[in-house]
Each structure stands twice: as C-alpha cells, then as structure tokens.
Design an enzyme around this catalytic site. Structure first.
Site, short mmCIF file in Angstrom:
data_model
loop_
_atom_site.label_atom_id
_atom_site.label_comp_id
_atom_site.label_asym_id
_atom_site.label_seq_id
_atom_site.Cartn_x
_atom_site.Cartn_y
_atom_site.Cartn_z
N HIS A 220 1.67 5.02 -2.40
CA HIS A 220 1.35 5.93 -3.50
C HIS A 220 2.65 6.54 -4.04
O HIS A 220 3.42 7.11 -3.27
CB HIS A 220 0.44 7.06 -3.01
CG HIS A 220 -0.89 6.58 -2.50
ND1 HIS A 220 -2.03 6.60 -3.27
CD2 HIS A 220 -1.25 6.05 -1.30
CE1 HIS A 220 -3.05 6.11 -2.58
NE2 HIS A 220 -2.60 5.77 -1.37
N HIS B 128 0.86 -1.19 0.00
CA HIS B 128 0.00 0.00 0.00
C HIS B 128 0.89 1.23 0.00
O HIS B 128 1.40 1.66 1.05
CB HIS B 128 -0.93 0.01 1.21
CG HIS B 128 -1.99 1.07 1.15
ND1 HIS B 128 -3.31 0.79 0.87
CD2 HIS B 128 -1.92 2.42 1.30
CE1 HIS B 128 -4.01 1.92 0.87
NE2 HIS B 128 -3.17 2.91 1.13
N GLU C 234 -11.31 3.46 6.49
CA GLU C 234 -10.42 4.44 7.12
C GLU C 234 -11.29 5.57 7.64
O GLU C 234 -11.52 5.70 8.83
CB GLU C 234 -9.37 4.93 6.12
CG GLU C 234 -8.35 5.88 6.71
CD GLU C 234 -7.39 6.44 5.67
OE1 GLU C 234 -6.34 6.96 6.07
OE2 GLU C 234 -7.70 6.36 4.45
N HIS D 241 -9.46 1.47 -1.25
CA HIS D 241 -9.35 2.17 0.02
C HIS D 241 -10.73 2.16 0.68
O HIS D 241 -11.72 2.61 0.09
CB HIS D 241 -8.92 3.61 -0.19
CG HIS D 241 -7.47 3.78 -0.52
ND1 HIS D 241 -6.86 3.13 -1.57
CD2 HIS D 241 -6.51 4.57 0.06
CE1 HIS D 241 -5.59 3.49 -1.62
NE2 HIS D 241 -5.34 4.37 -0.64
N ASP E 128 2.06 3.92 3.07
CA ASP E 128 1.07 4.80 2.45
C ASP E 128 1.75 5.95 1.70
O ASP E 128 2.00 5.84 0.49
CB ASP E 128 0.10 5.32 3.52
CG ASP E 128 -1.22 5.79 2.96
OD1 ASP E 128 -1.43 5.66 1.74
OD2 ASP E 128 -2.06 6.30 3.74
N ASP E 129 2.02 7.06 2.37
CA ASP E 129 2.67 8.24 1.78
C ASP E 129 3.78 8.67 2.75
O ASP E 129 3.60 9.64 3.51
CB ASP E 129 1.66 9.37 1.59
CG ASP E 129 0.45 8.93 0.79
OD1 ASP E 129 0.50 8.98 -0.45
OD2 ASP E 129 -0.55 8.52 1.41
#
Length: 330
Positions: free
Chosen positions: A14, A12, A195, A192, A273-274
C-alpha cells in the site's frame, strides 16, 4: 548468491502504508495538524491491532493533501524499496484518498505519481505499477466510483484493481459490479481475503469477484479442500508474514502457515504490506523466513518467479524484469 543480493518482486503493498513516519510528521507539522497520537515513543507508527491500524492509516493519510504530496511520497517509498532489493513493485492506490474519487482530480494525482515513479526508475532501477483499490468499509457505491477511475486510467501504469479495508464490512458480492467494470477494462484483479474473514472469505472472493490473486489468503490453511482448490486453479496468494504476525494473526514466524501452503503446492509470493507500520522490510521478511523455515536462495528465486508470472504488467515490462532476476553470471 546471498539473500542480500537477490532481486525481489513485491505484489502486495500500500503506497500510503509505506509512508516513512518522518515524512508524515513533516507534512503534518507544515499543515499544523496534530497527529502525534499515531506515533510511539521511538517515533514510529504505533498500533496494537487491526482496527487501530485502520484508524492510524487514515490519520496518516489525511496529511497527504495534493498531487505534490503524493509525488514526494512515491519518491520516498521507491527509494526505500529499491534499497531493499525490490526491482518491481505493484502498489495499491486509492482514488478515495487521491481526489475523493473525482476522475479529473484522480488523473492529476496519478500524473504526479507516475512522474515520480519514472524518476525513481531512472535513479534506482525500480519499476512501479499501480493497482487501483476500493475501500471495503466505504461501501459498494463508492467502490463503483473507484472502479470508474480505474477503468478510465487503465494502461501501462494502472494494471490492476482490488479491494482492501475491513474484511468484515459487507460481502464480496456487494462489490461484483465494480470488479466487472475493472475486468472489462482489462485490469488484473485481486482482493484482500483470508486474513480476518477466515477461509470462507477466500471462497467468496473467488466465486463472487473472480479474482486472479488473493491478498493475504493465509487462513485458507484451515480448509484443506480450499488449499486443494488453490493448487488446482493456480490462484496466487500475496502473503505478508510480518504483517500477519505484527497484527496478532499468528504468534510468531514458525507458527505462520506460509511454509505449509508452499509445501502443499499453493503458488505464493512474499510482500511487506505496510512496512513501517509493521516494522518490517523485504530484507527482514527474507531473513525471518530463512531463519524460521530454512528457505535458501533457490526457494526465494522460485517465489520471485511466481511473482513475476502473477504480476499484472504488460509483456514488455515482464520481459525486462525477468532479465533482472537472472543470476549475475548468466
């Protein structure tokens, strides 16, 4: 084996969200674009909540204006990920940002990304695969165009299709057509959910989009019946604890439900994630999980085996990565 020596799989992630702030600043300066407001006093990205994160993400992405920029981005991101022990990485790629969903332009961007990925694999031993991702708050019509880009470039490198963005925009069923097209092209599916949308958003993604994995999914812990369903079906959650905590979904590491989900028998993985947006890395994720829940090498090895089984890559790639997960003395 110490935690620092463990090879890691990340599912996961980006690509634009992993852009080093210095790289984005340099590109903005070269184009005389003022995006100074997205950076904090220490030079890193500055965001307080999820809506602001989305704005900052799109501002940072706006300076990536051609295939060459994405080649530079890919090289920088993979060098950093490899330094964190990542041997296999699936990253979200969006034709929305790479050519405005025009198939010809998308192919040009993709070629540049693949070339940079091949060079990084030769130099650092990290394997990259792409998951084409539509942006939920851009709407279902644009998602269909994105799905066409995904279907037309499905293959050894583009292995999946997903949806990201604002979970409160629209409903998963609005995007079913796009997911059906991706499924017919043989792509793995992820979404996604769970969340910001709560446990019902996980149920909706599973029923309406028929995905193989759920991105985040942590709010499932609020619905015991849903947790039981995840266990029974073997759906894998792509969990990003540092991201959840940075955005205020949970106040601290010990409050995060990842250990309760794991003990309940839910299959899950760990990702960043980021990472620069949330001031994290795979090393930090591992260290904080070890501190909060006492996870040791055996637990992390199990997590990575789950990730390998859940990866969307082909059998040959999976076999090659499996060898990298073996202990050095085997």
């Amino acid at each position: 084996m110490s935690l620092t020596a463990l090879p890691r799989i990340e599912l996961h992630h980006h690509l634009e969200g992993a852009a080093p702030p210095a790289l984005i600043r340099d590109m903005a300066r070269a184009r005389h674009v003022d995006i100074s407001g997205i950076f904090g006093p220490d030079g890193g990205y500055f965001c307080r909540d999820f809506p602001q994160f989305l704005d900052i993400y799109e501002a940072a992405t706006s300076v990536l204006q051609g295939p060459g920029d994405y080649a530079r981005l890919t090289a920088a991101v993979l060098e950093q990920a490899a330094a964190q022990g990542v041997v296999y990485l699936e990253t979200f790629l969006s034709p929305d940002f790479c050519g405005g969903r025009d198939l010809t332009a998308w192919r040009e961007y993709l070629h540049a990304i693949e070339e940079a990925a091949a060079a990084a694999e030769a130099a650092h031993g990290i394997t990259l695969r792409g998951i084409v991702t539509c942006i939920r708050h851009f709407g279902p019509d644009k998602a269909r165009q994105t799905a066409l880009c995904a279907a037309e470039t499905a293959g050894p490198f583009i292995v999946g299709f997903g949806i990201a963005g604002n979970e409160t925009a629209g409903h998963p069923r609005d995007f079913a057509w796009a997911f059906d097209m991706a499924r017919e092209a043989g792509l793995g599916l992820t979404a996604h959910a769970g969340e910001w949308g709560g446990p019902q958003s996980v149920r909706d993604a599973l029923s309406d989009l028929r995905v193989d994995r759920i991105g985040h999914g942590v709010r499932a812990i609020e619905d015991p019946a849903l947790v039981e369903h995840l266990v029974e079906t073997g759906i894998v959650l792509e969990i990003c604890p540092g991201s959840n905590i940075a955005l205020g979904l949970y106040p601290d590491w010990r409050s995060h439900p990842i250990e309760r989900l794991r003990k309940a028998g839910v299959k899950l993985t760990v990702s960043t994630d980021d990472p620069p947006f949330f001031r994290t890395s795979m090393t930090r994720e591992y260290d904080r999980l070890a501190d909060a829940f006492g996870w040791d090498e055996d637990v992390f090895a199990q997590i990575n085996r789950v990730a390998l089984d859940a990866a969307f890559c082909d059998a040959d790639t999976r076999a090659a990565i499996a060898k990298k997960l073996e202990p050095a003395d085997v």
